[in-house]
Design a protein around this motif. Structure first.
Motif, short mmCIF file in Angstrom:
data_model
loop_
_atom_site.label_atom_id
_atom_site.label_comp_id
_atom_site.label_asym_id
_atom_site.label_seq_id
_atom_site.Cartn_x
_atom_site.Cartn_y
_atom_site.Cartn_z
N ARG A 1 0.95 -1.30 0.26
CA ARG A 1 0.03 -0.12 -0.70
C ARG A 1 0.89 1.20 -0.14
NH1 ARG A 1 -1.80 -2.41 4.68
NH2 ARG A 1 -1.66 -1.31 5.74
N ASP A 2 0.50 1.98 -0.88
CA ASP A 2 1.74 3.43 -0.96
C ASP A 2 2.72 3.66 -1.28
OD1 ASP A 2 -1.31 4.95 -1.13
OD2 ASP A 2 -1.37 4.24 1.02
N GLY A 3 3.14 2.17 -1.81
CA GLY A 3 4.19 2.27 -1.47
C GLY A 3 5.01 1.26 -0.35
N ARG A 4 4.48 0.52 0.45
CA ARG A 4 5.53 -0.06 1.24
C ARG A 4 4.75 -1.39 1.53
NH1 ARG A 4 4.16 4.98 5.58
NH2 ARG A 4 5.44 6.07 5.51
N VAL A 5 5.84 -1.85 1.73
CA VAL A 5 4.94 -4.30 2.22
C VAL A 5 4.61 -3.90 3.36
CG1 VAL A 5 5.60 -6.23 2.05
CG2 VAL A 5 6.15 -4.47 -0.25
N TYR A 6 3.56 -4.35 4.14
CA TYR A 6 3.30 -4.04 5.64
C TYR A 6 3.32 -5.62 6.00
CZ TYR A 6 2.00 1.02 5.12
OH TYR A 6 2.03 1.57 5.75
N GLY A 7 3.81 -5.76 7.19
CA GLY A 7 3.93 -7.25 8.29
C GLY A 7 4.47 -7.40 9.30
N ARG A 8 4.44 -8.07 9.94
CA ARG A 8 6.09 -8.56 10.36
C ARG A 8 7.08 -9.31 9.73
NH1 ARG A 8 7.23 -6.05 13.23
NH2 ARG A 8 6.17 -6.91 15.68
N GLY A 9 8.80 -8.82 10.49
CA GLY A 9 9.70 -9.35 9.25
C GLY A 9 10.26 -8.50 7.98
N ALA A 10 8.89 -7.41 7.34
CA ALA A 10 8.56 -7.15 6.48
C ALA A 10 10.11 -6.08 5.57
CB ALA A 10 7.59 -5.96 6.13
N VAL A 11 10.46 -4.88 6.64
CA VAL A 11 12.03 -4.75 7.18
C VAL A 11 13.09 -5.48 7.67
CG1 VAL A 11 11.40 -3.14 8.59
CG2 VAL A 11 13.06 -2.43 7.03
N ASP A 12 12.47 -6.44 8.52
CA ASP A 12 13.70 -6.39 9.54
C ASP A 12 13.67 -7.94 9.71
OD1 ASP A 12 15.80 -7.26 11.19
OD2 ASP A 12 14.78 -7.08 12.75
N THR A 13 13.82 -8.77 8.47
CA THR A 13 14.84 -8.39 7.13
C THR A 13 14.48 -9.45 6.23
OG1 THR A 13 16.95 -7.55 6.48
CG2 THR A 13 17.28 -9.58 7.82
N LYS A 14 13.10 -9.63 5.48
CA LYS A 14 12.78 -10.26 4.66
C LYS A 14 13.08 -9.81 3.33
CE LYS A 14 9.74 -13.63 7.63
NZ LYS A 14 8.54 -14.35 7.26
N SER A 15 13.04 -8.27 3.65
CA SER A 15 13.43 -7.59 2.68
C SER A 15 15.13 -8.09 2.37
CB SER A 15 13.47 -6.11 2.68
OG SER A 15 14.24 -5.25 4.07
N GLY A 16 15.35 -8.22 3.30
CA GLY A 16 17.31 -8.66 3.27
C GLY A 16 17.00 -9.86 2.02
N VAL A 17 16.29 -10.93 2.46
CA VAL A 17 16.48 -12.12 1.58
C VAL A 17 15.32 -12.18 0.59
CG1 VAL A 17 15.13 -14.33 1.89
CG2 VAL A 17 16.24 -12.96 4.18
N ALA A 18 14.88 -11.24 0.45
CA ALA A 18 13.98 -10.80 -1.04
C ALA A 18 15.22 -10.38 -2.08
CB ALA A 18 12.62 -10.49 -0.94
N ALA A 19 15.56 -9.05 -1.11
CA ALA A 19 16.64 -9.03 -2.83
C ALA A 19 17.51 -9.36 -2.31
CB ALA A 19 17.13 -7.15 -1.53
N ILE A 20 18.70 -10.40 -1.66
CA ILE A 20 19.54 -10.99 -1.73
C ILE A 20 18.56 -12.33 -2.49
CG2 ILE A 20 21.07 -13.10 -0.87
CD1 ILE A 20 21.23 -11.10 2.36
N LEU A 21 18.29 -12.93 -2.38
CA LEU A 21 17.83 -14.29 -3.90
C LEU A 21 18.04 -13.34 -5.27
CD1 LEU A 21 14.38 -15.59 -2.50
CD2 LEU A 21 17.24 -16.41 -2.14
N VAL A 22 17.21 -11.96 -5.35
CA VAL A 22 16.83 -11.54 -7.06
C VAL A 22 18.64 -10.95 -7.29
CG1 VAL A 22 16.19 -9.71 -8.03
CG2 VAL A 22 14.59 -10.71 -6.62
N ALA A 23 19.63 -10.41 -6.33
CA ALA A 23 20.26 -9.82 -6.84
C ALA A 23 21.45 -11.63 -7.51
CB ALA A 23 21.08 -9.26 -6.20
N ALA A 24 21.17 -12.50 -6.20
CA ALA A 24 21.90 -13.63 -6.31
C ALA A 24 21.79 -14.13 -7.92
CB ALA A 24 22.25 -13.69 -5.38
N ALA A 25 20.49 -14.56 -8.04
CA ALA A 25 20.14 -14.86 -9.37
C ALA A 25 20.47 -13.97 -10.80
CB ALA A 25 18.79 -14.96 -9.23
N ARG A 26 20.21 -12.86 -10.89
CA ARG A 26 20.36 -12.16 -11.76
C ARG A 26 22.62 -11.84 -11.47
NH1 ARG A 26 17.59 -6.28 -9.73
NH2 ARG A 26 15.27 -7.28 -10.61
N ALA A 27 23.22 -11.93 -11.05
CA ALA A 27 24.40 -11.61 -10.89
C ALA A 27 25.30 -13.03 -11.14
CB ALA A 27 24.87 -11.18 -9.72
N SER A 28 24.71 -14.21 -11.09
CA SER A 28 24.72 -15.74 -11.48
C SER A 28 24.46 -15.73 -12.97
CB SER A 28 24.60 -16.21 -10.37
OG SER A 28 23.54 -16.48 -10.02
N ALA A 29 23.27 -14.93 -12.87
CA ALA A 29 23.19 -15.72 -14.37
C ALA A 29 24.06 -15.71 -15.63
CB ALA A 29 21.91 -14.59 -15.55
#
Length: 388
Positions: free
Chosen positions: A101-129
């Motif tokens: 909502r309004d550019g924010r993802v809500y819920g427990r762990g959203a910033v601490d730190t499932k945001s980090g998990v999601a970014a790592i997954l995507v970045a690692a997949a892209r870079a190692s392609a």
């Protein structure tokens, strides 16, 4: 098998991760733990061509390691984030919604730190392609919010030339954080009837002596030169219990002492500091008896600006954000302390958001996408691309 989102959008992945309850059971007895989210991440990494290992020395507390091998001619990089979260407020409405909502993802762990998990997954997949020269090692760990058993288990089996620890930092480089040590201090007195206190030794009164001595120690810490980003160390009593009833001189009093340390201060050095302070009390008060036990201790963390991983992250943050990278220190501890202690240079970096450990938590969606872009560039630069 769970239907998994495409590798392209870390915000979509973040929403799905938030919808998986992974509250740490050491913080909330009976909570879900990391099992379900570990399965989800393992499946995702396998679909992206990673070799996946699940470490689970403690039953029900798995950590996931995904490795994409390079050609062997470049440097290896470990990316670390935790799968567990703290608990949710009693009666909270849909605390695992993952709503955007309004550019924010809500819920427990959203910033601490499932945001980090999601970014790592995507970045690692892209870079190692493409064909990287060095290995990419994704470590998604259990139990960071309590005892860090996940990162400890990972470090027993995996090494790297450097590491990125992803924790929320508002897209600023965390280059230092404090360490901590917790001690149990048991004071032993002598019980007597409250009408004749002179026949006893009051352990609670002796606790008052300790409190005054610790206040003096804090004043000395504050008078010492401040660390550039962390300020001063700290000492405090976080718990105290003693006495049997209103009419009896207390024969025992137990205090929990917390000491927050700066880089260069070890758990051993602050324990020696406390022992000296307490021993001095036995000279001033001969009936003062104590036993000091170290419960948990974690060293402080500080990155060196010349480390290649710091330089690579700094350059890529500036490229994506279009302004010079900001550095900061944190008063709290992260698993970077363990990784550095294992001899792996590392730095902490993560998304923007609010509500860490609070009733309402959210991650800024644009910052999660920027984080993935920065991590991708850092992986590519640090590990290197093969020629041709």
């Amino acid at each position: 098998m769970t239907r998994l989102p495409p590798a392209s959008d870390p915000v979509t992945i973040l929403q799905q991760l938030v919808r998986i309850d992974s509250v740490n059971p050491d913080l909330v007895p009976g909570a879900a733990g990391e099992a379900e989210i570990a399965i989800w991440c393992s499946e995702w990494l396998r679909q992206q061509g990673f070799d996946v290992t699940v470490l689970e020395q403690t039953p029900g507390r798995p950590s996931v390691v995904g490795v994409k091998r390079g050609t062997g001619t470049g440097r290896s990089l470990m990316l670390n984030a935790h799968l567990d979260t703290v608990g949710v407020a009693p009666g909270a409405v849909d605390p695992f919604s993952g709503d955007l909502r309004d550019g924010r993802v809500y819920g427990r762990g959203a910033v601490d730190t499932k945001s980090g998990v999601a970014a790592i997954l995507v970045a690692a997949a892209r870079a190692s392609a493409g064909e990287l020269a060095g290995d990419v090692i994704v470590t998604l760990v259990a139990d960071e919010e309590f005892g860090s058993i996940g990162t400890e288990e990972v470090l027993r089996s995996f090494r790297a030339d450097a590491a990125l620890v992803v924790e929320p930092s508002s897209l600023e480089l965390t280059t230092a954080h404090r360490g901590f040590a917790w001690f149990e201090l048991e004071l032993t007195g002598l019980a007597a009837h409250g009408s004749q206190p002179e026949l006893g030794v009051d352990a609670i009164w002796h606790a008052g002596l300790v409190l005054r001595a610790l206040d003096g120690l804090q004043q000395r810490l504050n008078a010492a030169p401040a660390h550039a980003t962390l300020g001063h160390g700290a000492v405090r009593v976080s718990q105290i219990a003693g006495g049997d009833d209103a009419a009896t001189v207390a024969a025992r009093c137990v205090l929990t002492v917390e000491r927050r340390m700066l880089p260069g201060q070890s758990p051993e050095s602050v324990e020696t500091e406390l022992l000296a302070l307490l021993t001095a009390l036995t000279v001033a008060e001969p009936q003062f008896q104590f036993a000091l036990t170290r419960l948990v201790a974690r060293a402080a963390f500080e990155a060196e600006p010349q480390w290649p991983i710091v330089r690579a992250l700094t350059a890529n943050a500036q490229r994506v954000l279009e302004h010079p990278a900001v550095t900061r220190g944190e008063p709290f501890w992260t698993d970077a302390g363990l990784i550095l202690e294992a001899g792996i240079p590392c730095v902490v970096f993560g998304a923007d958001g609010e509500g860490l450990h609070a009733d309402i938590e959210w991650a800024d969606a644009p910052s999660v996408r920027a984080l993935a872009d920065i991590l991708e560039g850092t992986i590519t630069e640090f590990c290197g691309l093969t020629a041709g």
